[in-house]
Scaffold this motif. Structure first.
Motif, PDB file in Angstrom:
ATOM      1  N   GLY A 115       0.802  -1.320   0.109  1.00 29.03           N
ATOM      2  CA  GLY A 115      -0.041   0.016   0.004  1.00 29.03           C
ATOM      3  C   GLY A 115       0.891   1.272  -0.125  1.00 29.03           C
ATOM      4  O   GLY A 115       0.319   2.222  -0.719  1.00 29.03           O
ATOM      5  N   VAL A 116       1.889   1.229   0.822  1.00 29.13           N
ATOM      6  CA  VAL A 116       3.013   2.383   0.742  1.00 29.13           C
ATOM      7  C   VAL A 116       3.566   2.681  -0.510  1.00 29.13           C
ATOM      8  O   VAL A 116       3.584   3.559  -1.014  1.00 29.13           O
ATOM      9  N   ALA A 117       4.060   1.451  -1.285  1.00 32.50           N
ATOM     10  CA  ALA A 117       4.487   1.569  -2.425  1.00 32.50           C
ATOM     11  C   ALA A 117       3.606   2.050  -3.520  1.00 32.50           C
ATOM     12  O   ALA A 117       4.168   3.121  -4.432  1.00 32.50           O
ATOM     13  N   GLU A 118       2.429   1.779  -3.822  1.00 38.20           N
ATOM     14  CA  GLU A 118       1.395   2.085  -4.564  1.00 38.20           C
ATOM     15  C   GLU A 118       0.887   3.469  -4.265  1.00 38.20           C
ATOM     16  O   GLU A 118       0.192   4.090  -5.243  1.00 38.20           O
ATOM     17  N   ALA A 119       0.788   3.954  -3.065  1.00 45.63           N
ATOM     18  CA  ALA A 119       0.210   5.165  -2.909  1.00 45.63           C
ATOM     19  C   ALA A 119       0.540   6.169  -3.962  1.00 45.63           C
ATOM     20  O   ALA A 119       1.662   6.530  -4.293  1.00 45.63           O
ATOM     21  N   GLY A 120      -0.623   6.917  -4.335  1.00 43.30           N
ATOM     22  CA  GLY A 120      -0.558   8.002  -5.369  1.00 43.30           C
ATOM     23  C   GLY A 120      -0.478   7.579  -6.690  1.00 43.30           C
ATOM     24  O   GLY A 120      -0.567   8.591  -7.642  1.00 43.30           O
ATOM     25  N   PHE A 121      -0.580   6.391  -7.105  1.00 42.64           N
ATOM     26  CA  PHE A 121      -0.572   6.290  -8.331  1.00 42.64           C
ATOM     27  C   PHE A 121      -1.880   6.380  -9.086  1.00 42.64           C
ATOM     28  O   PHE A 121      -1.872   7.245 -10.134  1.00 42.64           O
ATOM     29  N   PHE A 122      -2.819   5.878  -8.589  1.00 42.05           N
ATOM     30  CA  PHE A 122      -4.342   6.201  -9.254  1.00 42.05           C
ATOM     31  C   PHE A 122      -4.842   7.772  -9.201  1.00 42.05           C
ATOM     32  O   PHE A 122      -4.837   8.340 -10.215  1.00 42.05           O
ATOM     33  N   PRO A 123      -4.618   8.431  -8.213  1.00 35.30           N
ATOM     34  CA  PRO A 123      -4.843   9.940  -8.030  1.00 35.30           C
ATOM     35  C   PRO A 123      -3.825  10.578  -8.926  1.00 35.30           C
ATOM     36  O   PRO A 123      -4.012  11.550  -9.500  1.00 35.30           O
ATOM     37  N   GLY A 124      -2.477  10.093  -8.968  1.00 32.25           N
ATOM     38  CA  GLY A 124      -1.564  10.695  -9.945  1.00 32.25           C
ATOM     39  C   GLY A 124      -1.813  10.631 -11.027  1.00 32.25           C
ATOM     40  O   GLY A 124      -1.815  11.718 -11.766  1.00 32.25           O
ATOM     41  N   ILE A 125      -2.606   9.570 -11.684  1.00 34.35           N
ATOM     42  CA  ILE A 125      -3.049   9.517 -12.975  1.00 34.35           C
ATOM     43  C   ILE A 125      -4.331  10.333 -13.318  1.00 34.35           C
ATOM     44  O   ILE A 125      -4.289  11.123 -14.434  1.00 34.35           O
ATOM     45  N   ILE A 126      -5.127  10.303 -12.460  1.00 33.76           N
ATOM     46  CA  ILE A 126      -6.379  11.275 -12.417  1.00 33.76           C
ATOM     47  C   ILE A 126      -5.888  12.703 -12.705  1.00 33.76           C
ATOM     48  O   ILE A 126      -6.384  13.381 -13.623  1.00 33.76           O
ATOM     49  N   LEU A 127      -4.829  13.221 -11.710  1.00 29.99           N
ATOM     50  CA  LEU A 127      -4.408  14.576 -11.972  1.00 29.99           C
ATOM     51  C   LEU A 127      -3.687  14.734 -13.285  1.00 29.99           C
ATOM     52  O   LEU A 127      -3.825  15.747 -13.827  1.00 29.99           O
ATOM     53  N   TYR A 128      -2.773  13.701 -13.685  1.00 28.50           N
ATOM     54  CA  TYR A 128      -2.180  13.789 -14.907  1.00 28.50           C
ATOM     55  C   TYR A 128      -3.083  13.915 -16.094  1.00 28.50           C
ATOM     56  O   TYR A 128      -2.526  14.673 -17.179  1.00 28.50           O
ATOM     57  N   LEU A 129      -4.053  13.182 -16.125  1.00 27.31           N
ATOM     58  CA  LEU A 129      -5.024  13.336 -17.352  1.00 27.31           C
ATOM     59  C   LEU A 129      -5.545  14.822 -17.286  1.00 27.31           C
ATOM     60  O   LEU A 129      -6.166  15.347 -18.372  1.00 27.31           O
ATOM     61  N   THR A 130      -5.849  15.368 -16.197  1.00 31.24           N
ATOM     62  CA  THR A 130      -6.276  16.819 -16.395  1.00 31.24           C
ATOM     63  C   THR A 130      -5.440  17.614 -17.055  1.00 31.24           C
ATOM     64  O   THR A 130      -5.869  18.909 -17.458  1.00 31.24           O
ATOM     65  N   TYR A 131      -4.041  17.266 -17.141  1.00 31.25           N
ATOM     66  CA  TYR A 131      -3.136  18.165 -17.780  1.00 31.25           C
ATOM     67  C   TYR A 131      -3.412  18.049 -19.237  1.00 31.25           C
ATOM     68  O   TYR A 131      -2.969  19.022 -19.961  1.00 31.25           O
ATOM     69  N   TRP A 132      -4.107  17.076 -19.794  1.00 32.38           N
ATOM     70  CA  TRP A 132      -3.992  16.660 -21.265  1.00 32.38           C
ATOM     71  C   TRP A 132      -5.441  16.884 -21.906  1.00 32.38           C
ATOM     72  O   TRP A 132      -5.582  17.058 -23.044  1.00 32.38           O
ATOM     73  N   TYR A 133      -6.605  16.546 -21.032  1.00 36.11           N
ATOM     74  CA  TYR A 133      -7.957  16.390 -21.580  1.00 36.11           C
ATOM     75  C   TYR A 133      -8.753  17.706 -21.199  1.00 36.11           C
ATOM     76  O   TYR A 133      -8.955  18.015 -19.867  1.00 36.11           O
ATOM     77  N   PRO A 134      -9.303  18.692 -22.051  1.00 35.50           N
ATOM     78  CA  PRO A 134     -10.329  19.475 -21.483  1.00 35.50           C
ATOM     79  C   PRO A 134     -11.496  18.861 -20.932  1.00 35.50           C
ATOM     80  O   PRO A 134     -11.733  17.644 -21.140  1.00 35.50           O
TER      81      PRO A 134
END
Length: 442
Positions: free
Chosen positions: A125-144
């Motif tokens: 859980g410690v290792a994976e923390a941030g992956f999913f919300p990180g991708i959600i945030l990352y996609l807001t950089y690219w998609y209107p």
């Protein structure tokens, strides 16, 4: 409209279409593959349990603790991890996450008792923390905003696909029992952990942190995307100028966290216990894998169609709230059914509800949050919500230990998505902020 004006409109439309297409082909398949292995490494425990629990003498309660303690580590490090992604860039940080979770997932093959089980699941859980919300945030950089639900759903398709493909594979890997001196459940952890490490190394070189760094977009495409995203950010900041601390203490963010909690409880309660329910029908491990995949096939189709409908109608509340009610009803009804075929029909309905929510939910916070405030708030919503990944499986395990029935656990679990559905309708949605200056998506 004059011919020159019509030509300009057609050209703008052509640039928009080509930009979204280029982004989607470049990012979505790769991110789906990464999330596929992330989710597979998180939930393959449900199949390992078919052998591991008996061999290591784990009770349903011990298994529930191990399944759930993952989310405690996940919760603690979620917000710091997402802020690190905002600071260091997606390519480096997501690569770090993937390599470490792949290594720890493989080390799950070394579990020898209750405490090693708990420690490794916590570290995963410690290792994976941030992956999913990180991708959600990352996609807001690219998609209107007008494209966001459909492409969030396209990314999230990895969740049902990880079961559609991963469940049969996991069931078959258990058949390696005894090969080279390892148990089948040990092979499962090792062979499903290695791809995450390799893909993490590729991520470092493949992902582009921001649109302005994308050598694979033309200057016209970059200009169109920057104009769209800058206009959205300006609209959000006009109505919601929020610092990180404002976002983390916002009542709306807390409400969204509680909604997500109810959703995640249903998702993981079903995810971790469905193989056990199906196995009780008298099937082999391989058969269990294939049958478990059935609800997720229908969930995948429904998620894509529902998200596209949400984008087309620019409606979010009903597209999240109604499927949440469907989940609650299906889980409650499933607790009263004995016939295996009817049980699978009802669980398929529950899966449809789950994945319809999954495809649209994240449009709610990203409609009015941006920058560091968005990074922190998205991580907080996901971390609080994922505490239900501990609570949901644990609730079912505790009730099964106490009553001998998984069905009673599903009945109790149905209350959480019901409460979440009520909160969705009570909270409403910032549609004006989300679609400010946008034209309807085709």
């Amino acid at each position: 409209m004059s011919p020159s004006a019509a030509s300009a409109v057609a050209r703008a439309s052509e640039i928009e279409t080509s930009t979204i297409r280029a982004i989607s082909w470049r990012l979505i398949p790769f991110l789906v593959l990464a999330y596929f292995f992330s989710y597979l490494d998180r939930v393959n425990l449900s199949f390992a349990a078919l052998q591991m629990n008996a061999e290591l003498k784990f009770t349903p309660l011990i298994f529930a603790w191990g399944a759930g303690i993952f989310f405690i580590g996940y919760f603690i490090f979620e917000v710091p991890s997402n802020l690190a992604l905002e600071k260091f860039g997606a390519s480096k940080w997501i690569a770090r996450i993937m390599v470490t979770w792949g290594i720890i997932s493989g080390l799950m093959a070394m579990v020898s008792g209750e405490w090693s089980f708990y420690v490794l699941r916590f570290l995963l859980g410690v290792a994976e923390a941030g992956f999913f919300p990180g991708i959600i945030l990352y996609l807001t950089y690219w998609y209107p905003a007008q494209y966001r639900a459909r492409f969030l759903a396209a990314f999230a398709i990895a969740v049902p696909i990880s079961t559609v493909i991963g469940a049969p594979i996991s069931g078959l890997l258990l058949g390696l029992d005894g090969a080279m001196g390892l148990k089948g459940w040990q092979w499962l952890f090792v062979l499903e952990g290695v791809p995450s490490v390799l893909l993490g190394i590729v991520t470092w070189f493949y992902l582009t942190d921001r649109p302005q760094h994308a050598t694979w977009l033309s200057s016209e495409q970059k200009a169109w995307l920057a104009a769209k995203l800058d206009a959205e950010t300006a609209a959000k900041q006009t109505t919601h100028q929020m610092t990180l601390s404002d976002a983390l203490s916002s009542p709306k963010v807390i409400m969204l966290s509680l909604i997500y909690f109810g959703f995640v409880a249903a998702l993981y309660g079903m995810q971790f216990w469905l193989p056990t329910i199906v196995k009780a029908f008298g099937l082999t491990n391989a058969q269990t894998g294939f049958v478990t995949a059935i609800p997720y096939v229908f969930g995948t189709i429904a998620m894509i169609l529902w998200a596209r409908h949400s984008d087309a109608t620019r409606e979010r509340v009903y597209h999240v709230g109604l499927p949440m009610f469907l989940i609650a009803i299906a889980l409650a009804v499933s607790s009263y059914i004995i016939d295996p075929s009817v049980t699978m029909i009802v669980m398929t309905v529950a899966a449809i509800g789950v994945f319809c929510v999954f495809g649209v939910f994240w449009t709610l916070p990203t409609a009015w949050l941006s920058g560091t405030a968005a990074a922190g708030a998205i991580a907080l919503i996901n971390s609080i919500g994922n505490l239900a990944g501990f609570g949901g499986p644990y609730l079912i395990g505790w009730i099964k230990d106490s009553t001998g029935s998984t069905a009673n656990g599903l009945l109790a679990l149905s209350v959480l998505p019901l409460i979440a559905a009520v909160l969705v309708f009570a909270g409403g949605h910032e549609s004006k902020a989300e679609f400010a200056g946008q034209t309807p998506a085709e």
